[in-house]
Each structure stands twice: as C-alpha cells, then as structure tokens.
Design a protein around this motif. Structure first.
Motif, PDB file in Angstrom:
ATOM      1  N   ASP A 176      11.375  15.289  54.651  1.00  0.00           N
ATOM      2  CA  ASP A 176      11.615  15.744  56.013  1.00  0.00           C
ATOM      3  C   ASP A 176      12.458  17.017  55.985  1.00  0.00           C
ATOM      4  O   ASP A 176      13.601  16.988  55.511  1.00  0.00           O
ATOM      5  CB  ASP A 176      12.331  14.652  56.810  1.00  0.00           C
ATOM      6  CG  ASP A 176      12.713  15.113  58.201  1.00  0.00           C
ATOM      7  OD1 ASP A 176      11.920  15.826  58.841  1.00  0.00           O
ATOM      8  OD2 ASP A 176      13.828  14.757  58.651  1.00  0.00           O
ATOM      9  N   PRO A 177      11.927  18.132  56.479  1.00  0.00           N
ATOM     10  CA  PRO A 177      12.655  19.401  56.431  1.00  0.00           C
ATOM     11  C   PRO A 177      14.020  19.340  57.115  1.00  0.00           C
ATOM     12  O   PRO A 177      14.989  19.915  56.606  1.00  0.00           O
ATOM     13  CB  PRO A 177      11.730  20.393  57.143  1.00  0.00           C
ATOM     14  CG  PRO A 177      10.374  19.783  57.057  1.00  0.00           C
ATOM     15  CD  PRO A 177      10.584  18.300  57.042  1.00  0.00           C
ATOM     16  N   ASP A 178      14.098  18.650  58.248  1.00  0.00           N
ATOM     17  CA  ASP A 178      15.382  18.562  58.952  1.00  0.00           C
ATOM     18  C   ASP A 178      16.426  17.836  58.109  1.00  0.00           C
ATOM     19  O   ASP A 178      17.575  18.265  58.017  1.00  0.00           O
ATOM     20  CB  ASP A 178      15.210  17.868  60.305  1.00  0.00           C
ATOM     21  CG  ASP A 178      14.384  18.698  61.279  1.00  0.00           C
ATOM     22  OD1 ASP A 178      14.355  19.944  61.139  1.00  0.00           O
ATOM     23  OD2 ASP A 178      13.758  18.099  62.178  1.00  0.00           O
ATOM     24  N   ALA A 179      16.030  16.736  57.506  1.00  0.00           N
ATOM     25  CA  ALA A 179      16.961  15.970  56.676  1.00  0.00           C
ATOM     26  C   ALA A 179      17.404  16.773  55.458  1.00  0.00           C
ATOM     27  O   ALA A 179      18.593  16.815  55.118  1.00  0.00           O
ATOM     28  CB  ALA A 179      16.319  14.657  56.240  1.00  0.00           C
ATOM     29  N   LEU A 180      16.454  17.437  54.798  1.00  0.00           N
ATOM     30  CA  LEU A 180      16.788  18.216  53.606  1.00  0.00           C
ATOM     31  C   LEU A 180      17.678  19.409  53.952  1.00  0.00           C
ATOM     32  O   LEU A 180      18.646  19.701  53.230  1.00  0.00           O
ATOM     33  CB  LEU A 180      15.513  18.673  52.895  1.00  0.00           C
ATOM     34  CG  LEU A 180      14.653  17.544  52.321  1.00  0.00           C
ATOM     35  CD1 LEU A 180      13.344  18.091  51.784  1.00  0.00           C
ATOM     36  CD2 LEU A 180      15.399  16.772  51.251  1.00  0.00           C
ATOM     37  N   ASN A 181      17.369  20.085  55.051  1.00  0.00           N
ATOM     38  CA  ASN A 181      18.211  21.209  55.466  1.00  0.00           C
ATOM     39  C   ASN A 181      19.609  20.738  55.845  1.00  0.00           C
ATOM     40  O   ASN A 181      20.601  21.412  55.543  1.00  0.00           O
ATOM     41  CB  ASN A 181      17.561  21.974  56.624  1.00  0.00           C
ATOM     42  CG  ASN A 181      16.472  22.897  56.136  1.00  0.00           C
ATOM     43  OD1 ASN A 181      16.687  23.711  55.246  1.00  0.00           O
ATOM     44  ND2 ASN A 181      15.285  22.765  56.709  1.00  0.00           N
ATOM     45  N   GLN A 182      19.691  19.591  56.488  1.00  0.00           N
ATOM     46  CA  GLN A 182      21.003  19.051  56.853  1.00  0.00           C
ATOM     47  C   GLN A 182      21.826  18.753  55.599  1.00  0.00           C
ATOM     48  O   GLN A 182      23.014  19.079  55.530  1.00  0.00           O
ATOM     49  CB  GLN A 182      20.860  17.781  57.690  1.00  0.00           C
ATOM     50  CG  GLN A 182      22.198  17.157  58.066  1.00  0.00           C
ATOM     51  CD  GLN A 182      22.044  15.816  58.765  1.00  0.00           C
ATOM     52  OE1 GLN A 182      20.940  15.354  59.025  1.00  0.00           O
ATOM     53  NE2 GLN A 182      23.167  15.188  59.060  1.00  0.00           N
ATOM     54  N   LEU A 183      21.202  18.143  54.610  1.00  0.00           N
ATOM     55  CA  LEU A 183      21.909  17.839  53.368  1.00  0.00           C
ATOM     56  C   LEU A 183      22.354  19.119  52.654  1.00  0.00           C
ATOM     57  O   LEU A 183      23.466  19.188  52.127  1.00  0.00           O
ATOM     58  CB  LEU A 183      21.028  16.992  52.440  1.00  0.00           C
ATOM     59  CG  LEU A 183      20.785  15.561  52.927  1.00  0.00           C
ATOM     60  CD1 LEU A 183      19.713  14.890  52.086  1.00  0.00           C
ATOM     61  CD2 LEU A 183      22.086  14.762  52.885  1.00  0.00           C
ATOM     62  N   ALA A 184      21.494  20.134  52.644  1.00  0.00           N
ATOM     63  CA  ALA A 184      21.864  21.411  52.019  1.00  0.00           C
ATOM     64  C   ALA A 184      23.034  22.046  52.771  1.00  0.00           C
ATOM     65  O   ALA A 184      23.970  22.569  52.153  1.00  0.00           O
ATOM     66  CB  ALA A 184      20.663  22.354  52.000  1.00  0.00           C
ATOM     67  N   ASP A 185      23.015  21.979  54.109  1.00  0.00           N
ATOM     68  CA  ASP A 185      24.120  22.534  54.905  1.00  0.00           C
ATOM     69  C   ASP A 185      25.422  21.774  54.634  1.00  0.00           C
ATOM     70  O   ASP A 185      26.496  22.385  54.543  1.00  0.00           O
ATOM     71  CB  ASP A 185      23.787  22.489  56.393  1.00  0.00           C
ATOM     72  CG  ASP A 185      22.711  23.492  56.790  1.00  0.00           C
ATOM     73  OD1 ASP A 185      22.414  24.420  56.001  1.00  0.00           O
ATOM     74  OD2 ASP A 185      22.146  23.338  57.901  1.00  0.00           O
ATOM     75  N   GLU A 186      25.322  20.455  54.502  1.00  0.00           N
ATOM     76  CA  GLU A 186      26.519  19.651  54.216  1.00  0.00           C
ATOM     77  C   GLU A 186      27.078  19.969  52.824  1.00  0.00           C
ATOM     78  O   GLU A 186      28.292  20.010  52.629  1.00  0.00           O
ATOM     79  CB  GLU A 186      26.202  18.166  54.356  1.00  0.00           C
ATOM     80  CG  GLU A 186      25.994  17.737  55.791  1.00  0.00           C
ATOM     81  CD  GLU A 186      25.564  16.288  55.941  1.00  0.00           C
ATOM     82  OE1 GLU A 186      25.568  15.543  54.943  1.00  0.00           O
ATOM     83  OE2 GLU A 186      25.208  15.909  57.067  1.00  0.00           O
ATOM     84  N   LEU A 187      26.187  20.208  51.873  1.00  0.00           N
ATOM     85  CA  LEU A 187      26.624  20.589  50.538  1.00  0.00           C
ATOM     86  C   LEU A 187      27.379  21.915  50.590  1.00  0.00           C
ATOM     87  O   LEU A 187      28.463  22.053  50.011  1.00  0.00           O
ATOM     88  CB  LEU A 187      25.420  20.682  49.601  1.00  0.00           C
ATOM     89  CG  LEU A 187      25.696  21.146  48.164  1.00  0.00           C
ATOM     90  CD1 LEU A 187      26.696  20.220  47.460  1.00  0.00           C
ATOM     91  CD2 LEU A 187      24.392  21.225  47.375  1.00  0.00           C
ATOM     92  N   LEU A 188      26.809  22.874  51.295  1.00  0.00           N
ATOM     93  CA  LEU A 188      27.468  24.182  51.416  1.00  0.00           C
ATOM     94  C   LEU A 188      28.801  24.060  52.119  1.00  0.00           C
ATOM     95  O   LEU A 188      29.804  24.650  51.681  1.00  0.00           O
ATOM     96  CB  LEU A 188      26.547  25.156  52.165  1.00  0.00           C
ATOM     97  CG  LEU A 188      27.051  26.581  52.284  1.00  0.00           C
ATOM     98  CD1 LEU A 188      27.180  27.227  50.906  1.00  0.00           C
ATOM     99  CD2 LEU A 188      26.109  27.394  53.163  1.00  0.00           C
ATOM    100  N   ALA A 189      28.863  23.257  53.167  1.00  0.00           N
ATOM    101  CA  ALA A 189      30.119  23.071  53.909  1.00  0.00           C
ATOM    102  C   ALA A 189      31.179  22.412  53.027  1.00  0.00           C
ATOM    103  O   ALA A 189      32.367  22.776  53.090  1.00  0.00           O
ATOM    104  CB  ALA A 189      29.871  22.230  55.158  1.00  0.00           C
ATOM    105  N   ALA A 190      30.778  21.476  52.208  1.00  0.00           N
ATOM    106  CA  ALA A 190      31.731  20.800  51.314  1.00  0.00           C
ATOM    107  C   ALA A 190      32.289  21.745  50.257  1.00  0.00           C
ATOM    108  O   ALA A 190      33.429  21.593  49.828  1.00  0.00           O
ATOM    109  CB  ALA A 190      31.067  19.592  50.660  1.00  0.00           C
ATOM    110  N   ILE A 191      31.499  22.714  49.869  1.00  0.00           N
ATOM    111  CA  ILE A 191      31.942  23.685  48.868  1.00  0.00           C
ATOM    112  C   ILE A 191      32.896  24.701  49.481  1.00  0.00           C
ATOM    113  O   ILE A 191      33.907  25.057  48.904  1.00  0.00           O
ATOM    114  CB  ILE A 191      30.737  24.380  48.214  1.00  0.00           C
ATOM    115  CG1 ILE A 191      29.989  23.381  47.354  1.00  0.00           C
ATOM    116  CG2 ILE A 191      31.161  25.588  47.393  1.00  0.00           C
ATOM    117  CD1 ILE A 191      28.642  23.861  46.912  1.00  0.00           C
ATOM    118  N   SER A 192      32.555  25.140  50.671  1.00  0.00           N
ATOM    119  CA  SER A 192      33.347  26.200  51.306  1.00  0.00           C
ATOM    120  C   SER A 192      34.514  25.636  52.088  1.00  0.00           C
ATOM    121  O   SER A 192      35.473  26.266  52.346  1.00  0.00           O
ATOM    122  CB  SER A 192      32.480  27.052  52.202  1.00  0.00           C
ATOM    123  OG  SER A 192      31.871  26.274  53.207  1.00  0.00           O
TER     124      SER A 192
END
Length: 192
Positions: A176-192
């Motif tokens: 699911d593109p929405d789920a995958l994009n959300q997870l990628a955004d959360e990963l980026l947010a956790a890093i920054s």
C-alpha cells in the motif's frame, strides 16, 4: 582456447535478479543459464561455480547501489531532503514490485547465515559499507545543523539502515503506497 565474450554487467545483473527472486539455494545453474543467455560452460569458465557467480553478482549489486546512492547525495545541499528522496525511491521500488526481490544482501544473509562463512563475510562487509555511507551523509547533516538531536552519525545510520530493511521486508506483505510512504516519513522524522 577462445575466450568467451559477453557483457559481464548484463550477465551479473541477470544473475542478481535470479538470486533475489529465488534465493541462493533455489537458484539453479539452469535458471542462471536461462537468465544470462549463456551456456553452462561459459558461466563456469568465467565464474568457476554458482558461488563464484553469486559473489560476482553481489559485487555488481553493491556497485550499482553505491553508484545510485553516491549520485543522489553527491551535490546535495540539504542531506535530509536528499534522504527523503532516497526513501521515496525505495518506496517506489517496493510499490513497483521490486519488494518481491527484497534486497540481495538481506535476503541472502538470512538464507546462508552460518552455512558459508565466505558468503556471510562478503554480505556483512557490504552491509557495513552501506551503513558507513549513510553515516558519512548523516555526519554532513549534523555538521550543517540539519540534525540536532544529539545522536551520533553512526547511531543514526544504523537506525536508518535498519528502518530501510524493515520497510523492504514489510512491503513483502503490504505494498500500500500510503502505508509505505507513512513509514518512510516516520523513519525520516525519527532520524531528524
């Protein structure tokens, strides 16, 4: 004796695709000859055996991924923006069906763990190099004050690499593109 002539990068990328799709153990020489369009004798002559083909394909995989990674970050003015772009590429690979291949390194290391020390060493070396490439970029982001959370570049790199491999694995069961994009955004947010 005549030396066989073929496009080595093409052959290795075809072999790589077979190993990603079927795994090391289930990739037969017959599958490799079909995928590469070479006779078994040519493959054996060039690479020695299936393990030799696998090790060469792994090297080609790492070269291809390093080229992609380096080109993306080479002229980056904002590391976090480029990291977001990189994560978008990974998500798109997952959405486009590339997730069925997972990642040559992670799929192979879980399959051959303990069975072949040479292959395990090569795979771990490549994964460590990937982690260090991330650490270099994340150190630039820390130096540029893009990241100010107090975590070291290597800690962030480990977390990022773990998240990327987790994302690829998750995509095996949910594209699911929405789920995958959300997870990628959360990963980026956790890093920054």
């Amino acid at each position: 004796m005549r030396t066989a002539e073929f496009d080595k990068e093409f052959v290795l990328r075809q072999a790589m695709a077979m190993f990603m799709l079927h795994g090391y153990a289930k990739t037969s020489m017959q599958k490799l000859t079909q995928a590469t369009h070479l006779h078994p004798g040519s493959l054996y002559g060039a690479f020695g055996n299936k393990k030799g083909i696998f090790l060469a394909a792994t090297e080609q995989y790492q070269t291809d991924r390093n080229t992609q990674f380096t080109a993306l970050f080479e002229h980056s003015n904002c590391i976090l923006d480029t990291l977001k772009q990189y994560l978008n590429i990974i998500v798109q690979e997952c959405i486009d069906g590339e997730a069925t291949k997972v990642c040559l390194l992670t799929k192979s290391i879980s399959e051959v763990e303990g069975n072949d020390p040479q292959i395990c060493h090569v795979l771990r070396t490549n994964l460590t190099a990937y982690e260090h490439a991330f650490a270099q970029q994340l150190q630039k982001a820390i130096d540029n004050k893009e990241i100010t959370n107090g975590r070291s570049a290597i800690e962030l790199a480990r977390f990022c690499v773990m998240g990327i491999y987790g994302l690829r694995t998750y995509a095996l069961t949910n594209q699911d593109p929405d789920a995958l994009n959300q997870l990628a955004d959360e990963l980026l947010a956790a890093i920054s």
